[in-house]
Scaffold this motif. Structure first.
Motif, PDB file in Angstrom:
ATOM      1  N   ALA A  89       0.832  -1.208   0.000  1.00 39.13           N
ATOM      2  CA  ALA A  89       0.000   0.000   0.000  1.00 39.13           C
ATOM      3  C   ALA A  89       0.865   1.257   0.000  1.00 39.13           C
ATOM      4  N   GLY A  90       1.930   1.265   0.807  1.00 41.72           N
ATOM      5  CA  GLY A  90       2.829   2.409   0.833  1.00 41.72           C
ATOM      6  C   GLY A  90       3.519   2.628  -0.497  1.00 41.72           C
ATOM      7  N   VAL A 122       2.392   1.666  -3.565  1.00 37.57           N
ATOM      8  CA  VAL A 122       1.418   2.140  -4.553  1.00 37.57           C
ATOM      9  C   VAL A 122       1.101   3.613  -4.334  1.00 37.57           C
ATOM     10  N   LEU A 123       0.935   4.014  -3.070  1.00 39.45           N
ATOM     11  CA  LEU A 123       0.653   5.416  -2.767  1.00 39.45           C
ATOM     12  C   LEU A 123       1.801   6.315  -3.213  1.00 39.45           C
ATOM     13  N   ALA A 124       3.038   5.888  -2.945  1.00 38.36           N
ATOM     14  CA  ALA A 124       4.197   6.683  -3.333  1.00 38.36           C
ATOM     15  C   ALA A 124       4.296   6.819  -4.843  1.00 38.36           C
ATOM     16  N   ALA A 184       1.859   6.503  -7.058  1.00 39.30           N
ATOM     17  CA  ALA A 184       0.750   7.308  -7.571  1.00 39.30           C
ATOM     18  C   ALA A 184       0.994   8.786  -7.319  1.00 39.30           C
ATOM     19  N   TRP A 185       1.460   9.128  -6.129  1.00 38.65           N
ATOM     20  CA  TRP A 185       1.703  10.526  -5.791  1.00 38.65           C
ATOM     21  C   TRP A 185       2.854  11.105  -6.615  1.00 38.65           C
ATOM     22  N   SER A 242       1.801  11.936 -10.177  1.00 46.03           N
ATOM     23  CA  SER A 242       0.594  12.739 -10.299  1.00 46.03           C
ATOM     24  C   SER A 242       0.973  14.205 -10.537  1.00 46.03           C
ATOM     25  N   TYR A 279       5.059  15.717  -3.031  1.00 44.64           N
ATOM     26  CA  TYR A 279       5.659  14.478  -2.523  1.00 44.64           C
ATOM     27  C   TYR A 279       7.151  14.673  -2.284  1.00 44.64           C
ATOM     28  N   PHE A 299       7.313   4.034   1.389  1.00 38.83           N
ATOM     29  CA  PHE A 299       6.614   5.223   0.914  1.00 38.83           C
ATOM     30  C   PHE A 299       7.595   6.307   0.475  1.00 38.83           C
TER      31      PHE A 299
END
Length: 433
Positions: A35-36, A38-40, A42-43, A46, A52, A287
């Motif tokens: 999850a960390g 994927v979030l990193a 994606a951010w 973006s 970020y 992340f």
């Protein structure tokens, strides 16, 4: 004369229960790690990528103590020290009181870990000969146990307990070898006085834990001081985590009832710190470390044209598979050890492919080799991500094909006809360890 060792045979019932508890925690940690990541990603890819980078590069900490670090550096140097502390505790526990205290059983994971590090390093070096990326030779040598177990959880394979234990032990030995490589090959400037000073709080910590002192207000300041001095010495601060772990006793003293009186201090600390490591330290590091700007499909293709990224991908997918499987074959070929009758060589190859899931330590070594945020470090991160995904997909396909056999073996391990709490397949020789 003892009979031949069965490679990947199930261990004792007590050890199997302990390993199952560890693996369940690491699996949850793997999901958080994913999850960390994927979030990193994606951010970082973006329209808000600048925020970020600003967060990652925010500096905090006392400058007077040379600890005015970015949040990314705090994650790599500080939080990963907790990860390596837990890995050190687990390694010591395995070799002092676990099934691997038998040298014949310990030989395989040690040999496989060495093979699984040497072959990827050689492949990476061959790919990068004549280029400027040789300093990253150690990037594809690491196995990420949390990510590997997260893949197992997703594909729902009933991997036999012997293979699961081996995978965990392999990753822990791999971590120790990786931290040794970091200390020796990625220490650019050594300040010996600071390193010698670090021995004082380390020794005090060791004396207290050997006396079975558990008071956090005594131990945590000594651990933090050891970490700070190791950081100031130029040696990567995560080394302090392993050194501290190795001072912790594994079994109870005779005055406290001896080994049969319950878990020792190492297991106590492991229970306390593993959730912190798997649930916070590693996901937060991921992340801050995995946020590479790929730039779409064209950017991905451009990154993979760098021999650094290509060497990492081939090293993780091909090198790990050859290294772990090859070392296992050599152990069975030139010793009296034999593959357990319940398993086949496709199982070994599937496990070796899981070993190619490198992430946490690979990202750390990439930053140490090329400098955080450099172009080559970004390309190395792409290589780690692509290699990890490729190894995970190939392992998932092979292990799913073998899953019917795994399910049957798992069912056998649940049968307890006499109701003594120990599955019958372990038998009296495996009950207590």
């Amino acid at each position: 004369m003892p009979g031949p060792v069965r490679l990947f045979a199930r261990g004792s019932w007590a050890e199997t229960r302990r390993i199952a508890d560890i693996l369940s925690k690491e699996t949850v940690g793997g999901v958080l790690l994913l999850a960390g990541t994927v979030l990193a990603l994606a951010w970082a890819n973006s329209p808000w990528s600048a925020s970020y980078e600003a967060l990652r590069d925010t500096e905090v900490g006392p400058a007077a103590l040379h600890l005015h670090l970015t949040l990314g550096e705090w994650a790599a140097d500080g939080l990963l020290a907790i990860f390596f502390f837990v890995a050190g505790l687990e390694l010591k526990r395995e070799f002092v009181a676990g099934d691997l205290r038998d040298p014949r059983r310990a030989a395989l994971p040690v040999a496989a870990a060495v093979g699984g590090m040497a072959v990827p390093a050689v492949i990476y070096t061959l790919v990068n000969l004549g280029g400027g990326g040789l300093r990253g030779w150690a990037i594809p040598t690491a196995t990420d146990i949390a990510f590997a177990l997260a893949v197992l959880a997703v594909i729902s394979t009933h991997l036999p307990s012997g293979l699961r234990t081996f995978l965990l032990t392999l990753a822990v030995v791999d971590d120790l070898l990786a931290i040794t490589i970091i200390a020796i090959f990625y220490t650019s400037e050594l300040h010996l006085p600071w390193l010698l000073l670090a021995l004082l709080p380390l020794a005090a910590f060791g004396v207290l834990v050997q006396r079975r002192v558990r008071s956090w207000w005594l131990l945590l300041p000594l651990a933090a001081l050891t970490w700070g001095l190791v950081h100031a010495s130029g040696v990567h601060a995560t080394v302090a985590g392993v050194l501290l772990a190795f001072t912790v006793p594994v079994v109870r003293s005779e005055a406290a009832g001896g080994p049969d009186a319950g878990p020792g201090l190492a297991e106590h600390f492991e229970h306390r710190f593993r959730p912190l490591s798997a649930g916070i330290a590693v996901p937060v590091f991921a992340f801050f470390a995995a946020g590479v700007t790929i730039g779409g499909l064209s950017g991905l293709v451009d990154s993979l044209q760098d021999r650094v990224a290509l060497g990492v991908v081939v090293g993780l997918v091909v090198g790990k598979t050859i290294g772990i499987s090859g070392a296992t074959w050599l152990v069975s070929r030139f010793t009296r050890a034999r593959l357990d009758e319940e398993l086949g060589w496709p199982d070994v190859v599937g496990l070796a492919l899981l070993g190619g899931i490198g992430f946490t330590v690979s990202l750390l070594i990439g930053e140490l080799a090329f400098g955080a945020g450099s172009v080559r470090d970004e390309h190395a991160k792409v290589g780690v991500l692509v290699g990890t995904v490729a190894a995970a997909l190939l392992a998932a396909v092979l292990l799913r094909l073998r899953n019917r056999r795994y399910r049957r073996l798992a069912a056998l391990e649940q049968v307890d006809a006499d109701g003594d709490g120990v599955p019958d397949v372990f038998g009296p020789d495996f009950a207590d360890g």
